[in-house]
Design an enzyme around this catalytic site. Structure first.
Site, PDB file in Angstrom:
ATOM      1  N   CYS A   1     -20.155   9.359 -11.496  1.00 57.43           N
ATOM      2  CA  CYS A   1     -19.273   8.766 -10.478  1.00 57.43           C
ATOM      3  C   CYS A   1     -18.160   7.915 -11.079  1.00 57.43           C
ATOM      4  O   CYS A   1     -17.057   7.869 -10.549  1.00 57.43           O
ATOM      5  CB  CYS A   1     -20.098   7.937  -9.499  1.00 57.43           C
ATOM      6  SG  CYS A   1     -21.296   8.903  -8.548  1.00 57.43           S
TER       7      CYS A   1
ATOM      8  N   CYS B   1     -18.750   2.591 -11.744  1.00 58.83           N
ATOM      9  CA  CYS B   1     -19.351   3.029 -10.487  1.00 58.83           C
ATOM     10  C   CYS B   1     -20.053   1.831  -9.843  1.00 58.83           C
ATOM     11  O   CYS B   1     -20.114   0.748 -10.405  1.00 58.83           O
ATOM     12  CB  CYS B   1     -20.326   4.168 -10.731  1.00 58.83           C
ATOM     13  SG  CYS B   1     -21.794   3.679 -11.674  1.00 58.83           S
TER      14      CYS B   1
ATOM     15  N   LYS C   1     -16.066  19.795  -5.590  1.00 60.52           N
ATOM     16  CA  LYS C   1     -14.969  18.833  -5.549  1.00 60.52           C
ATOM     17  C   LYS C   1     -13.640  19.512  -5.853  1.00 60.52           C
ATOM     18  O   LYS C   1     -13.549  20.327  -6.763  1.00 60.52           O
ATOM     19  CB  LYS C   1     -15.226  17.696  -6.552  1.00 60.52           C
ATOM     20  CG  LYS C   1     -16.501  16.913  -6.251  1.00 60.52           C
ATOM     21  CD  LYS C   1     -16.755  15.847  -7.298  1.00 60.52           C
ATOM     22  CE  LYS C   1     -18.023  15.056  -6.979  1.00 60.52           C
ATOM     23  NZ  LYS C   1     -18.286  14.004  -7.998  1.00 60.52           N
TER      24      LYS C   1
ATOM     25  N   CYS D   1     -27.241   1.513  -5.340  1.00 58.23           N
ATOM     26  CA  CYS D   1     -27.401   2.932  -5.649  1.00 58.23           C
ATOM     27  C   CYS D   1     -28.837   3.222  -6.100  1.00 58.23           C
ATOM     28  O   CYS D   1     -29.316   2.625  -7.072  1.00 58.23           O
ATOM     29  CB  CYS D   1     -26.430   3.359  -6.742  1.00 58.23           C
ATOM     30  SG  CYS D   1     -26.625   5.104  -7.207  1.00 58.23           S
TER      31      CYS D   1
ATOM     32  N   LYS E   1     -22.886  20.228  -4.715  1.00 58.48           N
ATOM     33  CA  LYS E   1     -21.629  19.590  -4.313  1.00 58.48           C
ATOM     34  C   LYS E   1     -20.442  20.298  -4.953  1.00 58.48           C
ATOM     35  O   LYS E   1     -20.548  20.894  -6.021  1.00 58.48           O
ATOM     36  CB  LYS E   1     -21.632  18.113  -4.699  1.00 58.48           C
ATOM     37  CG  LYS E   1     -21.778  17.849  -6.196  1.00 58.48           C
ATOM     38  CD  LYS E   1     -21.917  16.354  -6.453  1.00 58.48           C
ATOM     39  CE  LYS E   1     -22.155  16.072  -7.937  1.00 58.48           C
ATOM     40  NZ  LYS E   1     -22.355  14.646  -8.216  1.00 58.48           N
TER      41      LYS E   1
ATOM     42  N   ARG F   1     -19.307   7.143   3.318  1.00 61.23           N
ATOM     43  CA  ARG F   1     -18.068   7.456   2.595  1.00 61.23           C
ATOM     44  C   ARG F   1     -17.153   8.208   3.553  1.00 61.23           C
ATOM     45  O   ARG F   1     -17.519   9.263   4.081  1.00 61.23           O
ATOM     46  CB  ARG F   1     -18.381   8.300   1.367  1.00 61.23           C
ATOM     47  CG  ARG F   1     -17.177   8.647   0.513  1.00 61.23           C
ATOM     48  CD  ARG F   1     -17.602   9.537  -0.651  1.00 61.23           C
ATOM     49  NE  ARG F   1     -18.587   8.891  -1.503  1.00 61.23           N
ATOM     50  CZ  ARG F   1     -19.644   9.511  -2.013  1.00 61.23           C
ATOM     51  NH1 ARG F   1     -19.890  10.780  -1.729  1.00 61.23           N
ATOM     52  NH2 ARG F   1     -20.479   8.856  -2.787  1.00 61.23           N
TER      53      ARG F   1
ATOM     54  N   CYS G   1     -25.717   5.594 -14.416  1.00 66.23           N
ATOM     55  CA  CYS G   1     -26.580   6.759 -14.643  1.00 66.23           C
ATOM     56  C   CYS G   1     -25.680   7.904 -15.104  1.00 66.23           C
ATOM     57  O   CYS G   1     -24.463   7.761 -15.140  1.00 66.23           O
ATOM     58  CB  CYS G   1     -27.346   7.120 -13.362  1.00 66.23           C
ATOM     59  SG  CYS G   1     -26.377   8.069 -12.156  1.00 66.23           S
TER      60      CYS G   1
ATOM     61  N   ARG H   1     -16.089  18.363  -0.876  1.00 68.81           N
ATOM     62  CA  ARG H   1     -15.963  16.949  -0.528  1.00 68.81           C
ATOM     63  C   ARG H   1     -14.506  16.516  -0.377  1.00 68.81           C
ATOM     64  O   ARG H   1     -13.597  17.338  -0.410  1.00 68.81           O
ATOM     65  CB  ARG H   1     -16.696  16.121  -1.572  1.00 68.81           C
ATOM     66  CG  ARG H   1     -18.186  16.475  -1.642  1.00 68.81           C
ATOM     67  CD  ARG H   1     -18.959  15.523  -2.505  1.00 68.81           C
ATOM     68  NE  ARG H   1     -20.387  15.807  -2.497  1.00 68.81           N
ATOM     69  CZ  ARG H   1     -21.295  15.056  -3.106  1.00 68.81           C
ATOM     70  NH1 ARG H   1     -20.915  13.978  -3.779  1.00 68.81           N
ATOM     71  NH2 ARG H   1     -22.583  15.374  -3.057  1.00 68.81           N
TER      72      ARG H   1
END
Length: 564
Positions: free
Chosen positions: A475, A426, A208, A432, A206, A74, A471, A144
């Site tokens: 995303c 996603c 964002k 994935c 993470k 990414r 899931c 990110r």
């Protein structure tokens, strides 16, 4: 928190020598196509996830072969802006060195490569670096890729907001030279290293960040830990409203996890932007949960320590106090497709890219078309947070040529419905590793069914914000949709209803673990009621709440799972 109780990820980061691990040694190991031990996780901060093609996993196992290990990369593109000359380099690598040959536009306003084998990874990083692109900190326990509203109309305001997105991104990057040394053969300096912002073990989870320009909430700010909402006076940016603690991921069966909207902290003038960004990150660094990763995001820290405690600590660290929130309002979050003219007189063309997947399809050579446009385009490309692409800054005299190329290659199709443009998924299967159900590959079929229901009930002039994720990790941002499907198992999803068009309300679970056929039957019935009973201009999400079909989520930390 006792050292013995820390999650194993904390040990791995602490022992990684500032994210180096033994990645270089792994690159030399040709006995496996994957990364071993801690390196499997460490490569994420370098912008990569190890994956394999799950469609052929069993076949390879039967042949006594390991899974077809490869990486997804990414890129880091603050604000989603990429130059045509950069695009040509990105396109060439995908064509020559990716198993799938595609470029995938993401909900994080950047692009991904899928299917890059170990032997090509270093070449990939060096190829991107040659054109000024890297993948530093696009995954892992760091800040990110910073999003910024794609606004081709108010060009001057957007440019100011974009510059702040770039500054925030650069300021919060890891300071380690690991990326430079491993992938770009950078010189190894014999000097002590430190991470003054992220810390020696980086963030608990993470993180964002967005820069948002009202009235367009195209970045879905409530999906993010830190948000700067642009406040303008007379067309000039004067400061930001700061919102903290949004996030959509959860874990099936664990009621201690839930989606959460971001909380308003207050207004700041532009001069305090970087200080506040750093203060929020370091507060989360020090207060975040390093024992249970499922409760390590900023949203859970706010709930555990209290919003006012967290906010006061941010003010203390930044050396300022937040002002009162300035008025702002969101009226939309979708992309504006087709041509629009900016206040600078330039033309901007937004293209619908279904699922963000850029590839040459039979009769629709999308990848070739964008390559041909990039060869002549004088402006830039802007990847949107809705997986679409803007050809921005087109001189009026070049507009016809760009449009002709776009139409010839299937990049413009007048028949695409508003419902299809309002749907998103996603990646999920087959690449994935977290996917429990299909997403990208089934979205076109599901949308076709929804289009049929809208036609059946005489409501084709309207549409529903519809999103599917394989899931519960968030995303595809299903937890900000009017209708959100969250994968549970092959062909089975949790059905969530009741988000709104502006992206400011979280939907509640309506039916759990039901088949896609059951979901479509439910939606057929509900769309029929919406058509017959709605108020003028009432969106589907607002209707199902007003009609008592589902109760609104008021405070997700306390009522998301409530039986109402």
């Amino acid at each position: 928190m006792s050292e013995l109780k820390l999650s194993d990820n904390e040990r791995a980061k602490r022992e990684s020598n500032f994210l180096r691990g033994t990645i270089e040694q792994d690159l030399q190991d040709d006995l496996t196509g994957g990364f071993t031990g801690d390196n499997y996780h460490l490569i994420r901060v370098h912008g990569m996830y190890q994956q394999d093609d799950r469609d052929i996993r069993n076949e390879r196992t039967a042949q006594k072969l390991e899974p077809l290990h490869n990486v997804m990369l990414r890129a880091r593109l603050p604000g989603g802006i990429i130059k045509p000359e950069q695009w040509l380099v990105v396109d060439k690598f995908a064509e020559e060195s990716s198993i799938y040959g595609s470029i995938r536009l993401t909900t994080r306003q950047t692009f991904q490569y899928h299917g890059v084998l170990k032997r090509d990874i270093k070449h990939m990083h060096q190829t991107l670096n040659s054109t000024g692109i890297d993948s530093i900190a696009t995954a892992g326990d760091v800040n990110r890729n910073v999003l910024c509203t794609s606004n081709p109309v108010e060009s001057h305001l957007h440019q100011e907001a974009y510059e702040w997105a770039k500054q925030i991104s650069e300021h919060l990057l890891p300071k380690t030279r690991a990326y430079l040394e491993i992938w770009l053969d950078g010189e190894r300096l014999n000097t002590p290293e430190e991470e003054p912002i992220l810390g020696a073990t980086y963030l608990p989870r993470k993180f964002k960040t967005t820069v948002v320009v009202p009235p367009h909430n195209d970045v879905d700010l409530h999906a993010n830990d830190l948000n700067f909402v642009a406040i303008a006076e007379n067309g000039k940016l004067v400061g930001f409203n700061v919102l903290v603690g949004g996030g959509l991921a959860m874990t099936h069966g664990d009621t201690a996890t839930y989606p959460r909207k971001a909380t308003e902290f207050g207004f700041i003038p532009l001069s305090h932007t970087i200080a506040i960004a750093e203060a929020v990150v370091t507060t989360q660094r020090d207060m975040g949960n390093r024992v249970d990763r499922k409760n390590a995001k900023t949203k859970y820290t706010l709930e555990r320590v209290g919003v006012e405690v967290f906010k006061a600590e941010v003010e203390k660290r930044a050396g300022i106090e937040f002002g009162a929130i300035r008025p702002y309002k969101f009226t939309s979050r979708g992309d504006r497709f087709g041509w629009v003219e900016g206040i600078d007189g330039k033309q901007h063309l937004t293209l619908f890219i279904e699922n963000g997947r850029i590839l040459d399809y039979p009769g629709k050579p999308l990848k070739t078309g964008l390559r041909e446009i990039a060869k002549i385009h004088q402006g830039d490309f802007r990847i949107t947070a809705n997986q679409n692409l803007i050809i921005a800054g087109v001189p009026t005299e070049q507009k016809a040529q760009i449009e002709q190329l776009a139409r010839e290659h299937g990049l413009i199709e007048d028949s695409v419905s508003e419902q299809r443009k309002s749907s998103m998924a996603c990646v999920a299967l087959p690449t994935c590793p977290l996917a429990m159900a299909e997403s990208e590959r089934v979205l076109p079929e599901y949308v076709t069914e929804l289009e049929g229901y809208l036609a059946k009930h005489n409501i084709t002039d309207d549409n529903i914000i519809f999103r599917v994720t394989g899931c519960p990790n968030g995303c595809g941002r299903a937890m900000l949709a009017e209708v959100g499907l969250v994968g549970k198992a092959p062909g089975r999803y949790n059905l969530h209803l009741g988000g709104n068009r502006e992206g400011t309300r979280i939907p509640r679970m309506y039916k759990e673990n039901i088949t896609d056929r059951q979901i479509m039957e439910e939606l057929d019935t509900l769309i029929g009621r919406w058509s017959a009973e709605r108020n003028s201009g009432e969106g589907f999400g607002d209707f199902v709440i007003r009609a008592g079909i589902i109760a609104p989520v008021i405070d997700s930390a306390r009522d998301f799972y409530a039986a109402v």
